[in-house]
Design a protein around this motif. Structure first.
Motif, PDB file in Angstrom:
ATOM      1  N   ASP A  69       0.846  -1.205   0.000  1.00  0.00           N
ATOM      2  CA  ASP A  69       0.000   0.000   0.000  1.00  0.00           C
ATOM      3  C   ASP A  69       0.876   1.247   0.000  1.00  0.00           C
ATOM      4  O   ASP A  69       0.415   2.346   0.301  1.00  0.00           O
ATOM      5  N   ASP A  80      -8.808   1.597  -4.305  1.00  0.00           N
ATOM      6  CA  ASP A  80     -10.245   1.780  -4.066  1.00  0.00           C
ATOM      7  C   ASP A  80     -10.658   3.142  -4.604  1.00  0.00           C
ATOM      8  O   ASP A  80      -9.840   3.887  -5.162  1.00  0.00           O
ATOM      9  N   SER A  81     -11.916   3.484  -4.408  1.00  0.00           N
ATOM     10  CA  SER A  81     -12.453   4.722  -5.008  1.00  0.00           C
ATOM     11  C   SER A  81     -11.832   5.976  -4.399  1.00  0.00           C
ATOM     12  O   SER A  81     -11.932   7.060  -4.972  1.00  0.00           O
ATOM     13  N   HIS A  82     -11.215   5.849  -3.217  1.00  0.00           N
ATOM     14  CA  HIS A  82     -10.642   7.020  -2.555  1.00  0.00           C
ATOM     15  C   HIS A  82      -9.120   7.061  -2.653  1.00  0.00           C
ATOM     16  O   HIS A  82      -8.489   7.965  -2.098  1.00  0.00           O
ATOM     17  N   GLY A  83      -8.530   6.099  -3.342  1.00  0.00           N
ATOM     18  CA  GLY A  83      -7.080   6.027  -3.390  1.00  0.00           C
ATOM     19  C   GLY A  83      -6.501   6.649  -4.649  1.00  0.00           C
ATOM     20  O   GLY A  83      -7.130   7.480  -5.322  1.00  0.00           O
ATOM     21  N   ASP A 121      -5.141   7.045  -8.501  1.00  0.00           N
ATOM     22  CA  ASP A 121      -5.649   6.541  -9.772  1.00  0.00           C
ATOM     23  C   ASP A 121      -4.676   5.485 -10.281  1.00  0.00           C
ATOM     24  O   ASP A 121      -3.546   5.351  -9.801  1.00  0.00           O
ATOM     25  N   HIS A 156      -8.592  -3.277  -8.688  1.00  0.00           N
ATOM     26  CA  HIS A 156      -9.617  -2.373  -8.163  1.00  0.00           C
ATOM     27  C   HIS A 156     -10.541  -3.142  -7.225  1.00  0.00           C
ATOM     28  O   HIS A 156     -11.112  -4.175  -7.602  1.00  0.00           O
ATOM     29  N   ARG A 185     -12.444  -3.126  -2.833  1.00  0.00           N
ATOM     30  CA  ARG A 185     -12.766  -2.424  -1.580  1.00  0.00           C
ATOM     31  C   ARG A 185     -12.320  -3.186  -0.346  1.00  0.00           C
ATOM     32  O   ARG A 185     -12.342  -2.651   0.750  1.00  0.00           O
TER      33      ARG A 185
END
Length: 434
Positions: free
Chosen positions: A314, A343-346, A348, A377, A379
């Motif tokens: 990460d 994830d959607s908040h990490g 691109d 991709h 969660r």
């Protein structure tokens, strides 16, 4: 006796034919034959019991002498008590290499359901491989070189399938074999493991992709365990029980011997979860060999080679600390994959790929290790790392850990713990020094 072949006889015609086959197999493997009969004392006066016991012993001695005249090295042993407990116990005490039994006419379904057969009880109890012969003629034809042995192996991708494959490899060392290794996968489970089960329609859309991935994985496993032996690989989807479709496949292949792995089950699981091995033993018309997953043959498995290793990061110092360890795991000429879950908040994907590329160990190239990067991709990091490992076909996963324990881990959670729990692949957890 050094690792004898143990043959359990009840003096029936079927047992006589099977005894000849067992003696021939033992001789081919260079082992003696231990001929056993279990005397069950009837509830009657002691003098009659003694006479019956003496008669059983004489009959056993005569059968052993008949086999010796055929050139076999035979010892006999008269046992007393419950047949399946006595035979399983003797197999354990004598370090038997194989227990061979003859199969009789199948009982009706209710009788099998409530009582089972002696052979089935021995298979459930014994800790060594068992061979149940329906018709022993194929053994002599194979050992005399008149034709190859047609072997069908019901396998899967877990370590439980190693022992059956290794056992078949031993057969191929003493005579030519035509080997089919088949795996019927439960589609929803495999789709979930591979991260492809998003909807019922997705299962159908990705079915071909799932089968291709599983076939490649099984082929690699078979190659590691059986080397360059010619093997036909069959992977097909299933939506119900596995034993009957596997038997159908074996019958179409005109199989002589069906080989399947077994594992120890508790009383309640035996009642409510009929295993594939027991189903095959019930219904297969051909000879069946059952190989416990922890049978001694499994000790001959070649050491694994980590040709493809996934290290997940990460981008924290703790996670990045695991990268050199992952590189050290990879065999020369192998592949190291640096993976990251977005994830959607990490980050691109493009930025994640850039940062992964910057983490490639500079010394990897000197060992001929090729490095790849992959972004997944999702969660749920632990689950997504497992999915990424499946798609990469990793031999092992490497992941860093903060080493949290107790309340801290319970409150914060542990990705490493989640990967350990969910993955079927070896996992190396690297803790960063504090």
């Amino acid at each position: 006796m050094p690792n004898p072949f143990l043959f359990a006889t009840d003096f029936s015609d079927a047992a006589t034919d099977a005894a000849d086959a067992a003696a021939a197999l033992a001789a081919k493997f260079g082992e003696p034959l231990l001929l056993a009969h279990v005397f069950e004392p009837p509830a009657t006066e002691e003098s009659l019991v003694d006479s019956l016991r003496t008669a059983a012993g004489l009959r056993l001695r005569a059968e052993a002498e008949r086999l010796r005249q055929g050139g076999a090295s035979v010892e006999e042993e008269l046992l007393e008590g419950s047949p399946y407990e006595a035979i399983a116990g003797l197999a354990e005490r004598s370090s038997a290499r194989l227990v061979v039994m003859a199969s009789h006419r199948k009982r009706s379904l209710p009788a099998r359901w409530f009582f089972g057969g002696v052979a089935e009880r021995i298979v459930k109890t014994a800790s060594v491989p068992c061979l149940v012969l329906r018709d022993a003629a194929f053994v002599e034809e194979w050992l005399s070189g008149r034709r190859p042995l047609r072997v069908f192996v019901g396998a899967d991708l877990s370590v439980l399938a190693d022992a059956p494959l290794l056992w078949v490899g031993k057969l191929a060392q003493i005579g030519p074999c035509e080997i089919i290794v088949a795996y019927l996968n439960w589609v929803p489970d495999e789709a979930s493991r591979l991260g492809l089960a998003h909807s019922p329609s997705a299962l159908l859309d990705t079915s071909h992709q799932i089968q291709s991935m599983l076939e490649n994985e099984l082929r690699k496993k078979v190659g590691r365990l059986l080397g360059d032996l010619p093997v036909t690989i069959r992977v097909e989807p299933r939506w119900g029980r596995a034993d009957l479709p596997l038997i159908d496949m074996a019958e179409l292949a005109q199989t002589d011997l069906f080989v399947v792995g077994t594992r120890t089950r508790g009383v309640f699981s035996r009642l409510f979860d009929e295993s594939v091995s027991m189903g095959v033993l019930h219904h297969a018309p051909m000879a069946v060999a059952t190989i416990p997953w922890n049978a001694p043959v499994a000790e001959t498995a070649p050491p694994p080679s980590f040709d493809r290793v996934l290290v997940a990061t990460d981008f924290s110092d703790t996670a990045n600390h695991a990268i050199p360890y992952a590189c050290a795991l990879v065999a020369p000429g192998g592949v190291l994959c640096l993976g990251h879950v977005v994830d959607s908040h990490g980050l691109d994907e493009a930025e994640a790929q850039r940062q992964l590329a910057a983490l490639v160990p500079p010394h990897a190239a000197t060992r001929g290790i090729r490095c790849e990067t992959a972004v997944w991709h999702g969660r749920a990091p632990a689950e997504d790392i497992v999915h990424l490992a499946e798609h990469f076909a990793a031999d092992a996963i490497c992941i860093g850990s903060h080493g949290r324990t107790g309340v801290a881990r319970a409150l914060i959670g542990s990705v490493a713990q989640g990967v350990l729990a969910a993955s079927k692949r070896p996992v190396l957890v690297v803790r960063k020094p504090v």
